[in-house]
Enzyme design. Structure first.
Site, PDB file in Angstrom:
ATOM      1  N   ASN A 152     104.155 115.879  10.398  1.00  0.00           N
ATOM      2  CA  ASN A 152     105.018 116.147   9.765  1.00  0.00           C
ATOM      3  C   ASN A 152     103.623 116.699   8.184  1.00  0.00           C
ATOM      4  OD1 ASN A 152     106.377 116.684   6.790  1.00  0.00           O
ATOM      5  ND2 ASN A 152     107.571 114.912   7.112  1.00  0.00           N
ATOM      6  N   ASP A 153     103.331 114.987   7.921  1.00  0.00           N
ATOM      7  CA  ASP A 153     102.270 114.377   6.832  1.00  0.00           C
ATOM      8  C   ASP A 153     100.692 115.552   6.799  1.00  0.00           C
ATOM      9  OD1 ASP A 153     103.901 113.301   5.191  1.00  0.00           O
ATOM     10  OD2 ASP A 153     103.295 111.369   6.474  1.00  0.00           O
ATOM     11  N   VAL A 154     101.310 116.044   8.308  1.00  0.00           N
ATOM     12  CA  VAL A 154      99.512 116.603   8.635  1.00  0.00           C
ATOM     13  C   VAL A 154      99.606 117.598   8.738  1.00  0.00           C
ATOM     14  CG1 VAL A 154      98.576 114.718  10.679  1.00  0.00           C
ATOM     15  CG2 VAL A 154     100.239 116.590  11.273  1.00  0.00           C
TER      16      VAL A 154
END
Lengths: 102, 465
Positions: free
Chosen positions: B394-396
């Site tokens: 997700n965040d990456v």
């Protein structure tokens, strides 16, 4: 004047840090997990200290307060040595190249 | 019994073999041989220790028994552990190294004659300093790793635990460790030694509880480093070259890994250690964004998109490990390859819970390592790829890291997933990732959300291909 042996050990220590620095930077990122498990295994070479501690008792009393800690440390380090090397072996066996025949 | 000089040379040999073991890891081909060097080095070190003591009394039997007990436990764990549990295993192993260092230090403190360090109450000053450092660092490694282990196992909540006055308290404890070490060395009092150990256990515990689950790659690497420094400290006490070399190697290895992980998150080491990331996030501006429309689809749509693609890039993340989806993923990729679709994998440095976590899981699922690429190697390829298949990450992938200077993850290197013609995002819900921020990618025109368990979704797509 003689040089304190501590200085020699310190030299080995500092140089090893540099060796470690260059060797570890050359480790491929895909093998960073095996790197951690193998460093785990080799740092358990602390077992040599544990063995000395375990054998510090005399023949009348194998178990004294000092040697008991030694024996416990032997068991802990042995878990790490066997577990660390074997799990690394298991992981590395999985890294395969693409097969040419498809 | 062999002479002290000869055994010192053998310890040096085993130290060199350990260097070669790490050197082997520069490529998967040489790595297996490297591991054998490591095993050889260990056998030499243990054998030489026996020979140099030369006391094959009844105590010797007990040493073997304890090696056997520990060894069988270790071997059993090594064969039974699932690859997804590797972060927990490594954290657990770190705690054992730390505790072993503490025990050896205690033993040496109680019976310094056995180690040629002087007599109880009159231990050589240098040795006592080295011993205290080894014991304190070992204790920190032990309790810190236990907390990391509990967090990774999910026994303890992965979210950061913070309280008021945390940092001043930690600072006071750290200073007290230094003071205690000084007092211990000047008085040789055994009470101070025990207090030092207790306080070190306490600080290890306090240092790790404020650190959240997704920062675990940094924590594990850091504890890896600590276990090395602890071993080196004991190595100085025992005047043992093998232990000093190994400690230095492991210490710098862990430090480098922590650095790589911090860089992967664009955060400073201190920022991670001081902890509480995500907890300080203000939630006010998030609620408004959640109303934005997203396109969601099912396995059929995903299969259709991929069948018509000519190249697909897979972006795995921690969610893949949680769902144990790596085998299902490989089967999906096999089907894609049969249809002459080019598939590669893109790995972000901090994907998963430890360095290289994703690579091991893919290797377990028989994915050839030359199809797996690091962020810098593959990031330019997204623009030319047809489909990006994001599974459990997700965040990456969040483009906000490149566009919004206000974002907490601004400046973090991310995978340019949004440049693909279409993005398939397998996720259970729209909930934000660890950083606590919304992922802009969800709302892009070319993103199709697949709301499902990663493993089930992947299996269904395979059926539909």
């Amino acid at each position: 004047m003689e040089i304190d042996p501590l200085i020699f050990r310190l030299s080995i220590f500092i140089l090893s840090i540099f060796v470690g620095y260059y060797v570890v930077w050359s480790v491929t990122p895909s093998l960073h997990t095996p790197l951690m498990s193998v460093t785990n295994a080799i740092s358990s070479v602390i077992i040599v200290g544990a063995i000395i501690a375990g054998l510090s008792g005399n023949s009348e009393s194998i178990f004294n307060s000092s040697s008991i800690f030694g024996f416990l440390a032997i068991a802990l380090a042995a878990i790490n040595i066997f577990g660390g090397f074997l799990v690394t072996q298991r992981m590395l066996a999985m890294y395969k190249k693409k097969k040419k025949d498809k | 019994m062999i002479s002290a000089n000869l055994s010192a040379i053998f310890y040096l040999v085993s130290g060199v073999l350990f260097i070669l073991a790490l050197r082997g890891l520069s490529s998967p081909e040489t790595s297996r041989q490297g591991n054998l060097f490591g095993i050889l080095g260990m056998i030499i070190a243990i054998t030489v220790t026996f020979l140099s003591i030369g006391n094959f009394s009844s105590g010797f039997i007990f040493v073997l028994i304890f090696i056997l007990i520990g060894g069988s436990i270790g071997a059993f764990i090594a064969y039974r552990i699932p690859m997804t549990a590797m972060p927990e295993l490594v954290a657990g192993f770190h705690s054992l190294v730390g505790l072993a260092a503490v025990f050896v230090a205690i033993s040496a403190f109680l019976n310094p004659e056995a180690f040629n360090l002087g007599t109880p109450g009159n231990i050589k000053l240098g040795s006592l300093i080295e011993m205290s450092i080894g014991a304190a660092v070992g204790a920190i490694t032990f309790s810190g790793s236990i907390i990391a282990f509990l967090k990774l196992q999910g026994i303890m909540s992965g979210s950061p635990i913070t309280f008021k006055g945390q940092h001043p308290l930690n600072a006071i404890i750290l200073i007290s460790i230094i003071v205690l070490t000084y007092l211990l060395c000047s008085t040789q009092s055994s009470n101070l030694f025990w207090i030092l150990l207790f306080v070190s256990f306490l600080i290890g515990f306090l240092l790790i509880i404020p650190i959240g689950g997704a920062d675990m790659p940094v924590v594990i690497s850091m504890l890896n480093s600590y276990s090395g420094w602890a071993a080196a400290g004991i190595g100085f006490t025992l005047e043992n070259t093998a232990l000093i070399i190994t400690g230095a190697l492991v210490g710098s290895s862990g430090a480098i890994l922590s650095y790589i992980m911090c860089k992967g998150m664009n955060r400073s080491f201190f920022n991670v250690i001081l902890g509480g990331f995500g907890a300080t996030e203000d939630t006010s501006n998030k609620s408004s964004k959640e109303q934005r429309p997203v396109k969601s689809g099912n396995a059929d749509d995903a299969a259709f998109l991929m069948k018509n693609a000519s190249s697909v890039i897979i972006v795995p993340g921690y969610g893949m490990a949680v769902a144990q989806a790596q085998h299902a993923l490989r089967e999906m990729v096999d089907t894609l390859k049969k249809n002459d679709i080019k598939v590669s994998y893109a790995i972000h440095p901090v994907a998963g819970r430890m360095p290289g976590h994703m690579n091991v899981l893919l290797a377990e699922a028989n994915v050839p390592y030359d199809e797996v690429f690091e962020l810098e190697e593959i990031n330019n390829d997204f623009a030319n790829a047809d489909v990006a298949f994001v599974i459990g990450a997700n965040d990456v992938t969040n483009p906000v890291a490149k566009t919004d200077p206000q974002s907490p993850i601004y400046g973090m290197p991310v995978l340019d997933v949004e440049k693909c013609k279409s993005v398939l995002f397998v996720k259970r819900s729209l909930s934000p990732g660890y950083a606590g921020i919304d992922n802009d990618l969800f709302y892009k025109e070319n993103t199709l959300m697949l709301f499902a368990d990663a493993k089930k979704m992947t299996e269904e797509i395979t059926k539909n291909l």
